[in-house]
Design an enzyme around this catalytic site. Sequence first.
Site, PDB file in Angstrom:
ATOM      1  N   HIS A 374       0.803  -1.237   0.000  1.00  0.00           N
ATOM      2  CA  HIS A 374       0.000   0.000   0.000  1.00  0.00           C
ATOM      3  C   HIS A 374       0.827   1.274   0.000  1.00  0.00           C
ATOM      4  O   HIS A 374       0.263   2.366   0.152  1.00  0.00           O
ATOM      5  CB  HIS A 374      -0.922   0.050   1.224  1.00  0.00           C
ATOM      6  CG  HIS A 374      -2.014  -0.959   1.205  1.00  0.00           C
ATOM      7  ND1 HIS A 374      -3.240  -0.736   0.630  1.00  0.00           N
ATOM      8  CD2 HIS A 374      -2.061  -2.217   1.699  1.00  0.00           C
ATOM      9  CE1 HIS A 374      -4.003  -1.806   0.784  1.00  0.00           C
ATOM     10  NE2 HIS A 374      -3.310  -2.724   1.426  1.00  0.00           N
ATOM     11  N   LYS A 567      -8.181  14.334   4.823  1.00  0.00           N
ATOM     12  CA  LYS A 567      -7.388  13.109   4.805  1.00  0.00           C
ATOM     13  C   LYS A 567      -6.343  13.256   5.897  1.00  0.00           C
ATOM     14  O   LYS A 567      -6.226  14.324   6.503  1.00  0.00           O
ATOM     15  CB  LYS A 567      -6.734  12.876   3.437  1.00  0.00           C
ATOM     16  CG  LYS A 567      -5.995  14.118   2.881  1.00  0.00           C
ATOM     17  CD  LYS A 567      -5.412  13.868   1.492  1.00  0.00           C
ATOM     18  CE  LYS A 567      -6.351  14.118   0.356  1.00  0.00           C
ATOM     19  NZ  LYS A 567      -6.513  13.000  -0.570  1.00  0.00           N
ATOM     20  N   ARG A 568      -5.581  12.181   6.179  1.00  0.00           N
ATOM     21  CA  ARG A 568      -4.511  12.322   7.161  1.00  0.00           C
ATOM     22  C   ARG A 568      -3.587  13.474   6.757  1.00  0.00           C
ATOM     23  O   ARG A 568      -3.361  13.707   5.561  1.00  0.00           O
ATOM     24  CB  ARG A 568      -3.716  11.013   7.268  1.00  0.00           C
ATOM     25  CG  ARG A 568      -4.476   9.913   7.980  1.00  0.00           C
ATOM     26  CD  ARG A 568      -4.829  10.311   9.401  1.00  0.00           C
ATOM     27  NE  ARG A 568      -3.641  10.345  10.214  1.00  0.00           N
ATOM     28  CZ  ARG A 568      -3.337   9.441  11.151  1.00  0.00           C
ATOM     29  NH1 ARG A 568      -4.147   8.438  11.404  1.00  0.00           N
ATOM     30  NH2 ARG A 568      -2.236   9.555  11.852  1.00  0.00           N
ATOM     31  N   LYS A 573       1.116  14.449   1.242  1.00  0.00           N
ATOM     32  CA  LYS A 573      -0.232  14.781   0.746  1.00  0.00           C
ATOM     33  C   LYS A 573      -0.378  16.290   0.484  1.00  0.00           C
ATOM     34  O   LYS A 573      -1.334  16.743  -0.118  1.00  0.00           O
ATOM     35  CB  LYS A 573      -1.294  14.318   1.742  1.00  0.00           C
ATOM     36  CG  LYS A 573      -1.356  12.795   1.923  1.00  0.00           C
ATOM     37  CD  LYS A 573      -2.424  12.396   2.926  1.00  0.00           C
ATOM     38  CE  LYS A 573      -2.405  10.935   3.306  1.00  0.00           C
ATOM     39  NZ  LYS A 573      -3.007  10.045   2.286  1.00  0.00           N
ATOM     40  N   THR A 678      -8.431   6.958  -1.969  1.00  0.00           N
ATOM     41  CA  THR A 678      -9.776   6.428  -2.183  1.00  0.00           C
ATOM     42  C   THR A 678     -10.825   7.518  -1.976  1.00  0.00           C
ATOM     43  O   THR A 678     -11.928   7.421  -2.503  1.00  0.00           O
ATOM     44  CB  THR A 678     -10.051   5.244  -1.225  1.00  0.00           C
ATOM     45  OG1 THR A 678      -9.555   5.579   0.070  1.00  0.00           O
ATOM     46  CG2 THR A 678      -9.393   3.983  -1.708  1.00  0.00           C
ATOM     47  N   LYS A 682     -14.570   8.810  -3.776  1.00  0.00           N
ATOM     48  CA  LYS A 682     -15.804   9.134  -3.036  1.00  0.00           C
ATOM     49  C   LYS A 682     -16.341  10.505  -3.441  1.00  0.00           C
ATOM     50  O   LYS A 682     -17.549  10.686  -3.622  1.00  0.00           O
ATOM     51  CB  LYS A 682     -15.541   9.106  -1.521  1.00  0.00           C
ATOM     52  CG  LYS A 682     -15.200   7.710  -1.009  1.00  0.00           C
ATOM     53  CD  LYS A 682     -14.632   7.708   0.417  1.00  0.00           C
ATOM     54  CE  LYS A 682     -13.950   6.363   0.676  1.00  0.00           C
ATOM     55  NZ  LYS A 682     -13.144   6.344   1.917  1.00  0.00           N
TER      56      LYS A 682
HETATM   57  C1  GL4 Z   1      -2.411   3.725   1.981  1.00  0.00           C
HETATM   58  C2  GL4 Z   1      -2.091   4.722   0.879  1.00  0.00           C
HETATM   59  O1  GL4 Z   1      -1.389   5.799   1.417  1.00  0.00           O
HETATM   60  C3  GL4 Z   1      -3.339   5.199   0.109  1.00  0.00           C
HETATM   61  O2  GL4 Z   1      -2.944   5.923  -1.018  1.00  0.00           O
HETATM   62  C4  GL4 Z   1      -4.181   4.016  -0.334  1.00  0.00           C
HETATM   63  O3  GL4 Z   1      -5.370   4.452  -0.953  1.00  0.00           O
HETATM   64  C5  GL4 Z   1      -4.519   3.145   0.871  1.00  0.00           C
HETATM   65  C6  GL4 Z   1      -5.314   1.921   0.503  1.00  0.00           C
HETATM   66  O4  GL4 Z   1      -4.655   1.178  -0.464  1.00  0.00           O
HETATM   67  O5  GL4 Z   1      -3.308   2.700   1.506  1.00  0.00           O
HETATM   68  N1  GL4 Z   1      -1.193   3.131   2.422  1.00  0.00           N
HETATM   69  C7  GL4 Z   1      -1.018   3.386   3.724  1.00  0.00           C
HETATM   70  S1  GL4 Z   1       0.265   2.832   4.586  1.00  0.00           S
HETATM   71  N2  GL4 Z   1      -1.998   4.091   4.234  1.00  0.00           N
HETATM   72  C8  GL4 Z   1      -2.887   4.319   3.262  1.00  0.00           C
HETATM   73  O6  GL4 Z   1      -3.946   4.901   3.419  1.00  0.00           O
END
Ligand code: GL4
Length: 841
Positions: A374, A567-568, A573, A678, A682
Amino acid sequence: VEASIPEPQRDAWKKFQAKPFVSKDDFEKEVVRHVETTLARSMFNCDETAAYAAASLAFRDRLITEWNRTQQRQTFADTKRVYYLSLEFLMGRALDNAMLNVGLKNVAKEGLSELGFRIEDIINQEHDAALGNGGLGRLAACFLDSMASLNFPAWGYGLRYKYGIFKQEIVDGYQVEVPDYWLDFNPWEFPRHDIVVDVQFYGGVRKYQDEVGKNVAVWEGGEIVKATAYDVPIPGFDTPTTNNMRLWSSKAASGEFDFQKFNSGDYESSVADQQRAETISAVLYPNDNLDRGKELRLKQQYFWVAASLYDIVRRFKKSKRAWSEFPDQIAIQLNDTHPTLAIVELQRILIDMEGLDWDEAWTIVTNTFGYTNHTVLPEALEKWSVPLFQNLLPRHLQIIYDINMFFLQSVERKFPGDRDMLARVSIIEESQPKMVRMAFLAIVGSHKVNGVAELHSDLIKTTIFKDFVKIFGPDKFTNVTNGITPRRWLHQANPRLSELIASKTGGLGFLKDLNVLNELEKFADDKAFKKEWAEIKYANKVRLAKYIKSTTGVTVNPAALFDIQVKRIHEYKRQQLNIFGVIHRYLTIKAMTPEQRKKLAPRVSIFGGKAAPGYWMAKTIIHLINNVGAVVNKDPDVGDLLKVIFLEDYNVSKAEIITPASDVSEHISTAGTEASGTSNMKFVLNGGLIIGTCDGANIEITREIGENNIFLFGNLAEDVEDLRHTHNYGSHTLDPDLVKVFDLIKSNAFGDAGAFGALTGSIEDHGDYYLVSDDFHSYIQTQTLVDEAYKNQEEWITKTILSVARMGFFSSDRCINEYAEMIWNVEPLPVEKGSGLGKEE
Ligand code: GL4
């Protein structure tokens, strides 16, 4: 022990079996019964909390009845099952979702109303189940919804954290973390006090040869912690299939406390042991895309993996099949490297406990596991120190060394004499101390490795896992682009839009086959449809504006362009790029004449997201956003033209209010850093446009919806490395507009500039690793294009309709079907409607 009821008594069981309610009256009866008996209250003593509890218990009863049927059917059918191992499941609220998935929300609404409650108020009583950090955890939750909705026999396995992700408060512009104790009252879990697994830690390994000369290893000593199962039913949409999410909770092996210690007068230390064991499942680590290498985290991982595998193996053994059939019956998916120890644990069970040969066992292991990567961020790639491993899991370390030895031997055969290659791919990094590279272990122990969007899957093949493509060949590596569940992210979050779509496409079928959305294309220029479409967006913005007013006190104009980035908070980001852009806009407005100001489209810049508690730069970004808001929002020159909002404590239930209200949302990571994203999906699914970089799933979103319907900007992934090199070794001049922004910050316009020195300095003096300055001009220009485009509402609305119509691809159902076909090799197993107990009885 045989626990099943003998044949002659089963008729009595069937006669009295629980029947799921369907009518409003039966629902009300259940609610009143739960209020009066389960909760021991009455109509004179029933507040919204009690009504929430009773309504949830009524639905829980219904779910668990279907859960039982589903599990029996899956057991008797004895077909292949999927186990999704994830340290995070970011579920959000369950009641609304359960009502919608079983198709009884209207029944509940009327029933509750007859009993004196508004359904929205009842839904709002629920505490989010927030057992995750961000995208990775929410993806796991969307997958559970899709697996159940598509009737796959699939379980999720995770940890039952006592504390989920912390609650965020903003105090004087700073983030403050408050613990999230969410288990006070949780009607959605079933404790299984009869399903308890002993998990061993520490100790040592004794090796010897048995009578026939076979090498035997015994892991002995150390300590035992008990894992108790808690089951959470996962209802599919419009299907009786109700799957299981099993979460493990830790307890000391000796029960309440160690009686020996207690009797010998050492009361305090016996309680301390108890607490130490319970610490394992106490708290979710609050880091996203960051690995900290803490021992307790490794303990969590092994605790969860060992309990889950024991459970899976126990279930398999009941079938009395040969071990070689294990991978035909079981697929285990590793959600990132967090559960990689499962590979080692299964190998250990097979060779140490079940007496299989190494090779025989290893074939079973590798055919069972799939690994999803990921992230490519180096700071997020898990590594564990060998000494730490040696102490906590001595037998597992030996097995890892053996896995590595056999692997390196095979590499040596394929690339004779390539010492560098051996050093690069070794599962053990020869550093001080040595480290176990978990991603490499996951690759070696799985039959498929996938990334989560096309660009990301290409990047892992050409960068971090390049050598492994040479070793195993390209077919081992694949892509499954992420998706989202349209049930929660359209039907639940945006009921009016869902209703409109249903009215034009012949019902709710689009929620099961999202490509049906295509039918909306023919309404893209339909006047009446566009009017309704725009009204819904406006109503959703009014809803958010009210929420903003009630939580921040700031009044925002719902007619303004809502620009959202939630988002975080992370440097990659680039919320800093966004807030610098906002400051630039502020400077521009201040320099305008009143005449010029009249022509500008009013904008509300909305931010939200948590920073990891130890991530200072991220916290500084939050601080800056809040301070900019404090200045801009009360500047009379600005008025409605610009408002800056930071929404506290962003979570799943808040996302359900925020997502439908965007005109534009920002997905502006440095190219090549965001694996997928993701929330981008949305927002578009809810009729918002995107301003974004060519990164992650933005690229595929563009391909699907058309490049006229997205605002892309910035440098490409392929250019990032060279740019960084130039920053460090060539000349690095900042964008002149960004310099003006920095000058304003340094003039203390947003409070003491000292507080933001590290942030501006990271760009001015420390190489601008995330290319904020390089992309600034293109970002500002593109925001101007957004302003222009928004002025033409007719065209804007058409763009949003076309975009929604083309989002079918991003359903997590598509995604799960791809996993099922390419990686798991499993088939759906529908449960017949109303078939009572499973067939066998
Ligand atoms: C993450 C990615 O940062 C994010 O881009 C992705 O959409 C998500 C699900 O595949 O996985 N990887 C980590 S570590 N945290 C995330 O949210």
